[in-house]
Write a protein that holds these residues in place. Sequence first.
Motif, PDB file in Angstrom:
ATOM      1  N   ARG A 113       0.809  -1.204   0.000  1.00  0.00           N
ATOM      2  CA  ARG A 113       0.000   0.000   0.000  1.00  0.00           C
ATOM      3  C   ARG A 113       0.853   1.270   0.000  1.00  0.00           C
ATOM      4  N   TYR A 115       2.601   4.387  -1.156  1.00  0.00           N
ATOM      5  CA  TYR A 115       2.485   5.301  -2.288  1.00  0.00           C
ATOM      6  C   TYR A 115       3.854   5.865  -2.677  1.00  0.00           C
ATOM      7  N   SER A 116       4.636   6.234  -1.679  1.00  0.00           N
ATOM      8  CA  SER A 116       5.949   6.792  -1.962  1.00  0.00           C
ATOM      9  C   SER A 116       6.903   6.446  -0.825  1.00  0.00           C
ATOM     10  N   LEU A 140      -1.581   6.063   2.142  1.00  0.00           N
ATOM     11  CA  LEU A 140      -2.870   6.764   2.325  1.00  0.00           C
ATOM     12  C   LEU A 140      -2.678   8.026   3.162  1.00  0.00           C
ATOM     13  N   LYS A 141      -1.677   8.788   2.835  1.00  0.00           N
ATOM     14  CA  LYS A 141      -1.380  10.070   3.469  1.00  0.00           C
ATOM     15  C   LYS A 141      -0.900   9.940   4.915  1.00  0.00           C
ATOM     16  N   VAL A 142      -0.585   8.737   5.342  1.00  0.00           N
ATOM     17  CA  VAL A 142      -0.027   8.515   6.682  1.00  0.00           C
ATOM     18  C   VAL A 142       1.450   8.202   6.540  1.00  0.00           C
ATOM     19  N   ASP A 143       2.293   8.927   7.284  1.00  0.00           N
ATOM     20  CA  ASP A 143       3.736   8.752   7.195  1.00  0.00           C
ATOM     21  C   ASP A 143       4.254   7.799   8.263  1.00  0.00           C
ATOM     22  N   ASN A 196      11.353   7.504   4.962  1.00  0.00           N
ATOM     23  CA  ASN A 196       9.920   7.786   5.090  1.00  0.00           C
ATOM     24  C   ASN A 196       9.140   6.929   4.108  1.00  0.00           C
ATOM     25  N   ARG A 234       4.958   6.572   2.785  1.00  0.00           N
ATOM     26  CA  ARG A 234       3.625   7.174   2.883  1.00  0.00           C
ATOM     27  C   ARG A 234       2.585   6.176   2.370  1.00  0.00           C
TER      28      ARG A 234
END
Length: 115
Positions: A30, A32-33, A100-103, A96, A98
């Motif tokens: 999941r 994203y980056s 779903l916008k959670v780091d 880091n 990320r």
Amino acid sequence: QVQLVESGGDWVQPGGSLRLSCAASGSILRIYSMGWYRQAPGKQRELVAVIISGGSTNYADSVKGRFTISRDNAKNTVYLQMNSLKPEDTAVYYCNARVLKVDSWGQGTQVTVSS
């Protein structure tokens, strides 16, 4: 949730090179980056480089042409190749991820550039 473990930080002379590694585990499908940030004493944490799931990359102006971010999907690992290191690159480097916008963050690895 994603767990991150960094390695590769060290002391190096100006002009030298280091490669940082960040191994991810957990909800890696999941992600994203993934990216690298750094924080020098008395300064705010700043973005160094990021790689998006599609493969595109982005770098801070201060490291363009010297640093390269890459990933090995088979090993769930992201790398930061750092060349032509300068004293101002001295900092704690954090991985880091990320989702779903959670780091999620690693524990950090120290890079020291000095003669």
